[in-house]
Motif scaffolding. Structure first.
Motif, PDB file in Angstrom:
ATOM      1  N   PRO A   1       0.793  -1.238   0.000  1.00  0.00           N
ATOM      2  CA  PRO A   1       0.000   0.000   0.000  1.00  0.00           C
ATOM      3  C   PRO A   1       0.821   1.281   0.000  1.00  0.00           C
ATOM      4  N   ASN A   2       2.121   1.181   0.322  1.00  0.00           N
ATOM      5  CA  ASN A   2       2.920   2.400   0.433  1.00  0.00           C
ATOM      6  C   ASN A   2       3.835   2.636  -0.762  1.00  0.00           C
ATOM      7  N   GLY A   3       3.334   2.283  -1.957  1.00  0.00           N
ATOM      8  CA  GLY A   3       3.997   2.745  -3.175  1.00  0.00           C
ATOM      9  C   GLY A   3       5.077   1.874  -3.767  1.00  0.00           C
ATOM     10  N   PHE A   4       5.121   0.587  -3.424  1.00  0.00           N
ATOM     11  CA  PHE A   4       6.079  -0.277  -4.093  1.00  0.00           C
ATOM     12  C   PHE A   4       5.487  -1.671  -4.272  1.00  0.00           C
ATOM     13  N   TYR A   5       6.117  -2.437  -5.140  1.00  0.00           N
ATOM     14  CA  TYR A   5       5.634  -3.785  -5.417  1.00  0.00           C
ATOM     15  C   TYR A   5       6.812  -4.674  -5.795  1.00  0.00           C
ATOM     16  N   TYR A   6       6.576  -5.982  -5.758  1.00  0.00           N
ATOM     17  CA  TYR A   6       7.578  -6.957  -6.172  1.00  0.00           C
ATOM     18  C   TYR A   6       6.982  -7.898  -7.209  1.00  0.00           C
ATOM     19  N   ASN A   7       7.747  -8.157  -8.252  1.00  0.00           N
ATOM     20  CA  ASN A   7       7.455  -9.248  -9.179  1.00  0.00           C
ATOM     21  C   ASN A   7       8.394 -10.396  -8.830  1.00  0.00           C
ATOM     22  N   LEU A   8       7.831 -11.533  -8.495  1.00  0.00           N
ATOM     23  CA  LEU A   8       8.609 -12.729  -8.179  1.00  0.00           C
ATOM     24  C   LEU A   8       8.314 -13.758  -9.253  1.00  0.00           C
ATOM     25  N   SER A   9       9.360 -14.191  -9.963  1.00  0.00           N
ATOM     26  CA  SER A   9       9.147 -15.061 -11.120  1.00  0.00           C
ATOM     27  C   SER A   9      10.106 -16.236 -11.116  1.00  0.00           C
ATOM     28  N   ALA A  10       9.593 -17.393 -11.473  1.00  0.00           N
ATOM     29  CA  ALA A  10      10.435 -18.572 -11.676  1.00  0.00           C
ATOM     30  C   ALA A  10      10.959 -18.508 -13.107  1.00  0.00           C
ATOM     31  N   TYR A  11      12.291 -18.456 -13.252  1.00  0.00           N
ATOM     32  CA  TYR A  11      12.921 -18.362 -14.563  1.00  0.00           C
ATOM     33  C   TYR A  11      13.558 -19.690 -14.949  1.00  0.00           C
ATOM     34  N   ASP A  12      13.591 -19.930 -16.248  1.00  0.00           N
ATOM     35  CA  ASP A  12      14.224 -21.138 -16.769  1.00  0.00           C
ATOM     36  C   ASP A  12      15.030 -20.743 -18.004  1.00  0.00           C
ATOM     37  N   GLY A  13      16.243 -21.246 -18.096  1.00  0.00           N
ATOM     38  CA  GLY A  13      17.083 -20.909 -19.239  1.00  0.00           C
ATOM     39  C   GLY A  13      18.451 -21.544 -19.140  1.00  0.00           C
ATOM     40  N   PRO A  14      19.404 -21.045 -19.903  1.00  0.00           N
ATOM     41  CA  PRO A  14      20.751 -21.619 -19.918  1.00  0.00           C
ATOM     42  C   PRO A  14      21.413 -21.635 -18.539  1.00  0.00           C
ATOM     43  N   GLN A  15      21.027 -20.668 -17.692  1.00  0.00           N
ATOM     44  CA  GLN A  15      21.618 -20.583 -16.360  1.00  0.00           C
ATOM     45  C   GLN A  15      20.850 -21.419 -15.333  1.00  0.00           C
ATOM     46  N   GLY A  16      19.918 -22.197 -15.801  1.00  0.00           N
ATOM     47  CA  GLY A  16      19.140 -23.034 -14.899  1.00  0.00           C
ATOM     48  C   GLY A  16      17.885 -22.334 -14.414  1.00  0.00           C
ATOM     49  N   THR A  17      17.252 -22.933 -13.431  1.00  0.00           N
ATOM     50  CA  THR A  17      16.027 -22.377 -12.858  1.00  0.00           C
ATOM     51  C   THR A  17      16.364 -21.557 -11.626  1.00  0.00           C
TER      52      THR A  17
END
Length: 236
Positions: free
Chosen positions: A121-137
């Protein structure tokens, strides 16, 4: 039988407010039912289309957007008009990204079924994502800030880190975001999101309730990207 017209007119006048209220109630019930139908169909199409997002946008078929947009536009037309400031209390909380047609230009890409957003509520947010690619998950952690700038939210990306710790199924997403805010995941820069640091753009909340959130913003491939999100407190 002789009709008493003055008495009849009085009866009609007395009944008119009740008739009007009944008609209004029926109309509102029909609208509410249509809103439920539209939400269900939007989520059905979005969830059916979601899968592994690839950087060339191949899996985000524009035909999906073409199916979604008429439904989204009708839903917006049926919902009460609210400003971004008025929508903000409903935006706060945890959301799971179901589908978007945002193009990714990176070998490591977020998995559509592993993308969450926590709006504070105080003006910030987080995107949390599971990534997959050459560097692994791994888990990508993107922190953003926002201010209301009608008719949209003005957002800016301010931190992009990553953690080898994957998001465990059943984990509380808000707790993960709080750990990120405390710097637990400030181990190394996320090379995929780092180029976006400092980037500012407008993001418009088109529809928000306690279950579904639809937004547009971040110009990609020549048009405002469409985002479909739903409530989800735990990692699924």
């Amino acid at each position: 039988m002789k009709l008493n017209f003055p008495s009849l007119m009085l009866a009609v006048a007395l009944l008119s407010p009740f008739t009007s209220q009944a008609e209004t109630s029926v109309a509102e019930a029909v609208k509410a039912q249509r809103i439920r139908e539209l939400k269900k169909e939007i989520l059905r199409i979005a969830e059916q289309a979601s899968g592994k997002v690839v950087y060339d946008n191949e899996d985000n078929d524009p035909r999906v957007r073409a199916r979604l947009m008429p439904l989204v536009q009708e839903l917006i037309s049926l919902a009460p008009a609210r400003t971004q400031q008025q929508l903000l209390p409903d935006v706060v909380g945890v959301w799971k990204s179901v589908w978007s047609d945002l193009t990714y230009y990176s070998p490591s890409v977020p998995l559509a079924n592993g993308m969450y957003q926590v709006v504070f509520p105080n003006g910030f947010y987080y995107n949390l994502s599971a990534y997959d690619g050459p560097q692994g998950t791994y888990m990508g952690v993107l922190r953003g800030t926002f201010v209301v700038a009608e008719p949209a939210l003005r957002i800016q990306f301010v931190k992009a880190t990553r953690s080898p710790e994957v998001m465990p199924r059943g984990a509380d997403v808000a707790t993960l975001a709080m750990r990120a805010e405390l710097g637990v995941y400030d181990v190394e820069l996320d090379p995929n999101n780092a180029p976006a640091l400092g980037f500012r753009t407008d993001f418009r909340q088109e529809y928000v309730d306690d279950e579904l959130r639809i937004g547009t913003g971040i110009v990609s491939s020549g048009f405002d990207t469409l985002f479909i999100l739903r409530r989800a407190d735990k990692v699924e």
